[in-house]
Design an enzyme around this catalytic site. Structure first.
Site, PDB file in Angstrom:
ATOM      1  N   ASP A 128      24.054  51.899  50.646  1.00  0.00           N
ATOM      2  CA  ASP A 128      23.162  52.084  52.026  1.00  0.00           C
ATOM      3  C   ASP A 128      24.337  51.907  52.998  1.00  0.00           C
ATOM      4  O   ASP A 128      25.370  51.237  52.958  1.00  0.00           O
ATOM      5  CB  ASP A 128      22.077  51.213  52.012  1.00  0.00           C
ATOM      6  CG  ASP A 128      21.237  51.388  53.610  1.00  0.00           C
ATOM      7  OD1 ASP A 128      21.439  52.552  54.001  1.00  0.00           O
ATOM      8  OD2 ASP A 128      20.663  50.500  53.888  1.00  0.00           O
ATOM      9  N   SER A 129      24.166  52.213  54.262  1.00  0.00           N
ATOM     10  CA  SER A 129      24.628  51.730  55.463  1.00  0.00           C
ATOM     11  C   SER A 129      24.583  49.944  55.707  1.00  0.00           C
ATOM     12  O   SER A 129      25.534  49.332  56.250  1.00  0.00           O
ATOM     13  CB  SER A 129      24.163  52.084  56.855  1.00  0.00           C
ATOM     14  OG  SER A 129      22.851  51.736  57.162  1.00  0.00           O
ATOM     15  N   CYS A 189      19.870  55.852  51.305  1.00  0.00           N
ATOM     16  CA  CYS A 189      19.984  55.876  52.846  1.00  0.00           C
ATOM     17  C   CYS A 189      19.652  57.136  53.217  1.00  0.00           C
ATOM     18  O   CYS A 189      20.250  58.119  52.885  1.00  0.00           O
ATOM     19  CB  CYS A 189      21.473  55.655  53.324  1.00  0.00           C
ATOM     20  SG  CYS A 189      21.697  55.659  54.928  1.00  0.00           S
ATOM     21  N   ASN A 190      18.424  57.390  54.073  1.00  0.00           N
ATOM     22  CA  ASN A 190      17.713  58.343  54.310  1.00  0.00           C
ATOM     23  C   ASN A 190      19.074  59.334  55.500  1.00  0.00           C
ATOM     24  O   ASN A 190      19.122  60.478  55.456  1.00  0.00           O
ATOM     25  CB  ASN A 190      16.729  58.516  55.135  1.00  0.00           C
ATOM     26  CG  ASN A 190      15.494  57.902  54.091  1.00  0.00           C
ATOM     27  OD1 ASN A 190      14.872  58.881  53.395  1.00  0.00           O
ATOM     28  ND2 ASN A 190      15.354  56.708  53.970  1.00  0.00           N
ATOM     29  N   THR A 191      19.455  58.295  56.148  1.00  0.00           N
ATOM     30  CA  THR A 191      20.560  59.073  56.986  1.00  0.00           C
ATOM     31  C   THR A 191      21.623  59.882  56.556  1.00  0.00           C
ATOM     32  O   THR A 191      21.939  60.756  56.762  1.00  0.00           O
ATOM     33  CB  THR A 191      20.937  57.721  57.943  1.00  0.00           C
ATOM     34  OG1 THR A 191      19.775  57.340  58.800  1.00  0.00           O
ATOM     35  CG2 THR A 191      21.800  58.434  59.265  1.00  0.00           C
ATOM     36  N   TYR A 225      24.038  53.755  60.769  1.00  0.00           N
ATOM     37  CA  TYR A 225      24.297  55.109  60.705  1.00  0.00           C
ATOM     38  C   TYR A 225      23.467  56.068  61.771  1.00  0.00           C
ATOM     39  O   TYR A 225      24.034  57.121  61.979  1.00  0.00           O
ATOM     40  CB  TYR A 225      24.348  55.486  59.414  1.00  0.00           C
ATOM     41  CG  TYR A 225      25.548  55.189  58.449  1.00  0.00           C
ATOM     42  CD1 TYR A 225      26.320  54.108  58.682  1.00  0.00           C
ATOM     43  CD2 TYR A 225      25.619  55.942  57.282  1.00  0.00           C
ATOM     44  CE1 TYR A 225      27.296  53.727  57.818  1.00  0.00           C
ATOM     45  CE2 TYR A 225      26.728  55.660  56.489  1.00  0.00           C
ATOM     46  CZ  TYR A 225      27.466  54.610  56.589  1.00  0.00           C
ATOM     47  OH  TYR A 225      28.524  54.198  55.780  1.00  0.00           O
ATOM     48  N   GLY A 226      22.438  55.392  61.812  1.00  0.00           N
ATOM     49  CA  GLY A 226      21.559  56.285  62.515  1.00  0.00           C
ATOM     50  C   GLY A 226      21.896  56.896  63.960  1.00  0.00           C
ATOM     51  O   GLY A 226      20.920  57.919  64.485  1.00  0.00           O
ATOM     52  N   GLU A 257      19.301  44.284  60.682  1.00  0.00           N
ATOM     53  CA  GLU A 257      20.697  43.796  60.154  1.00  0.00           C
ATOM     54  C   GLU A 257      21.038  42.455  61.059  1.00  0.00           C
ATOM     55  O   GLU A 257      21.719  41.619  60.209  1.00  0.00           O
ATOM     56  CB  GLU A 257      21.726  44.816  60.621  1.00  0.00           C
ATOM     57  CG  GLU A 257      21.630  46.028  59.917  1.00  0.00           C
ATOM     58  CD  GLU A 257      22.049  45.960  58.123  1.00  0.00           C
ATOM     59  OE1 GLU A 257      23.189  45.221  58.127  1.00  0.00           O
ATOM     60  OE2 GLU A 257      21.325  46.412  57.548  1.00  0.00           O
ATOM     61  N   CYS A 293      13.334  55.620  56.288  1.00  0.00           N
ATOM     62  CA  CYS A 293      14.497  54.712  56.277  1.00  0.00           C
ATOM     63  C   CYS A 293      14.234  53.667  55.472  1.00  0.00           C
ATOM     64  O   CYS A 293      13.378  53.101  55.345  1.00  0.00           O
ATOM     65  CB  CYS A 293      14.869  54.281  57.750  1.00  0.00           C
ATOM     66  SG  CYS A 293      16.106  53.054  57.934  1.00  0.00           S
ATOM     67  N   THR A 294      15.379  53.358  54.469  1.00  0.00           N
ATOM     68  CA  THR A 294      15.182  52.406  53.345  1.00  0.00           C
ATOM     69  C   THR A 294      15.064  50.874  54.126  1.00  0.00           C
ATOM     70  O   THR A 294      14.994  49.928  53.580  1.00  0.00           O
ATOM     71  CB  THR A 294      16.210  52.366  52.501  1.00  0.00           C
ATOM     72  OG1 THR A 294      17.515  52.414  53.181  1.00  0.00           O
ATOM     73  CG2 THR A 294      15.979  53.911  51.566  1.00  0.00           C
ATOM     74  N   HIS A 295      15.320  50.666  55.449  1.00  0.00           N
ATOM     75  CA  HIS A 295      15.363  49.409  56.047  1.00  0.00           C
ATOM     76  C   HIS A 295      13.852  49.133  56.353  1.00  0.00           C
ATOM     77  O   HIS A 295      13.148  47.958  56.369  1.00  0.00           O
ATOM     78  CB  HIS A 295      15.992  49.339  57.413  1.00  0.00           C
ATOM     79  CG  HIS A 295      17.452  49.055  57.098  1.00  0.00           C
ATOM     80  ND1 HIS A 295      18.133  50.178  56.670  1.00  0.00           N
ATOM     81  CD2 HIS A 295      18.314  48.004  57.470  1.00  0.00           C
ATOM     82  CE1 HIS A 295      19.434  49.571  56.851  1.00  0.00           C
ATOM     83  NE2 HIS A 295      19.632  48.408  57.189  1.00  0.00           N
TER      84      HIS A 295
HETATM   85  N1  DGL Z   1      19.006  52.631  55.715  1.00  0.00           N
HETATM   86  C1  DGL Z   1      19.200  53.802  56.305  1.00  0.00           C
HETATM   87  C2  DGL Z   1      18.156  54.872  55.990  1.00  0.00           C
HETATM   88  O1  DGL Z   1      17.681  54.946  55.250  1.00  0.00           O
HETATM   89  C3  DGL Z   1      19.856  53.345  57.574  1.00  0.00           C
HETATM   90  C4  DGL Z   1      20.135  53.435  58.671  1.00  0.00           C
HETATM   91  C5  DGL Z   1      20.988  53.209  59.567  1.00  0.00           C
HETATM   92  O2  DGL Z   1      22.151  52.580  59.208  1.00  0.00           O
HETATM   93  O3  DGL Z   1      20.683  53.670  60.690  1.00  0.00           O
HETATM   94  O4  DGL Z   1      18.480  56.072  56.854  1.00  0.00           O
END
Ligand code: DGL
Length: 270
Positions: A7-8, A70-72, A39-40, A162, A194-196
């Site tokens: 993940d990011s 990470c979905n992004t 990353y988003g 974060e 988003c996994t966050h």
């Molecule tokens: N957890 C990421 C996702 O699922 C993260 C996002 C990010 O870094 O913006 O999209």
């Protein structure tokens, strides 16, 4: 034997935690690209470059299978990686498909034509890059007809998580839910894309109301990984113990991870 989870930042820990609970004997190698999160807000070339560098490192560490938790990255980079970058003896899986299969009441790998499903109005909460990719809508259209999706790009939530600023994260969740409800007043279901966001699941549920079914990925991905490894046990790769790598400051990342998972987590520098 280690399965890579990428993940990011810290969001993929929600997926890792569920995978460890479901597969207690499988060691994992977690990679948080904390120096480059979020990353988003990046463009897809940038996300592709960062994601391939991170997953390449997991392969170098002996993983044969990597999960983009990470979905992004799944939205912006996975298809391109699978088409031309992933070595022949390695696999990279994303986090969308198990979620969409759950939403559309399908079993793993059911590729029959799209059909009507019970859920008609879906609220999607995700990062700006995931929303812009329309990847959820595309995956959904392969499996279901007549589902209305309203997407809300939740700027700022990942940064707040974060940074460990949960008060700001909660305020942002409320305002993003509010914005979504102005476009779709009564969703049947909400996707935390988003996994966050599972780290804020109670806040999403409270803002949406108890009637809205909230789908989050952790358990769904863990279940589909268990299924995959049963069919492809050779993809377990090398390694004996679960370990954690970050491109950021390991002390800071370890503290946050320990706070979120409520057990001691120690990251090392890549
Ligand atoms: N957890 C990421 C996702 O699922 C993260 C996002 C990010 O870094 O913006 O999209």
């Amino acid at each position: 034997m280690a399965v890579g989870i990428f993940d990011s930042g810290l969001g993929g820990l929600t997926v890792l935690d569920a995978c460890m609970a479901r597969l207690p004997d499988v060691p994992f190698k977690y990679f948080a690209d904390s120096a480059h999160a979020p990353y988003g807000v990046r463009d897809s070339d940038d996300i592709y470059t960062l994601t391939t560098a991170a997953v390449g490192r997991l392969f170098d560490e002996g993983c044969d299978l990597a999960i983009l938790a990470c979905n992004t990255a799944s939205a912006a980079a996975l298809r391109r990686m699978q088409e031309g970058w992933v070595p022949r003896d390695k696999r990279v899986l994303g986090v969308f498909v198990p979620l969409i299969e759950a939403l559309t009441e399908r079993q793993w790998g059911d590729n029959s034509p799209p059909r009507e499903v019970d859920t008609k109005h879906v609220a999607l909460f995700a990062t700006p890059a995931t929303v812009a990719s329309r990847a959820f809508q595309r995956e959904l259209a392969f499996r279901a007809i007549g589902v209305d999706v309203e997407a809300q790009a939740c700027g700022g939530v990942v940064d707040a998580i974060e940074d460990g600023d949960m008060i700001l994260a909660e305020a942002l969740v409320k305002s993003h839910v509010d914005a979504l409800q102005r476009k779709m007043p009564h969703p049947d279901a909400a996707i935390l894309g988003c996994t966050h966001y599972p780290l804020m699941q109670a806040e999403f549920q409270a803002a949406l109301g108890e009637d809205v079914k909230v789908f989050s990925q952790a358990n769904l991905v863990a279940e589909s990984l268990a299924d995959y490894l049963e069919r492809r046990p050779e993809m377990l790769g090398q390694g004996q113990a679960t370990s954690y790598l970050t491109t950021g400051d390991p002390g800071r990342v370890s503290d946050r991870a320990t706070q979120f998972l409520r057990r001691k987590i120690e990251f090392q520098s890549v």
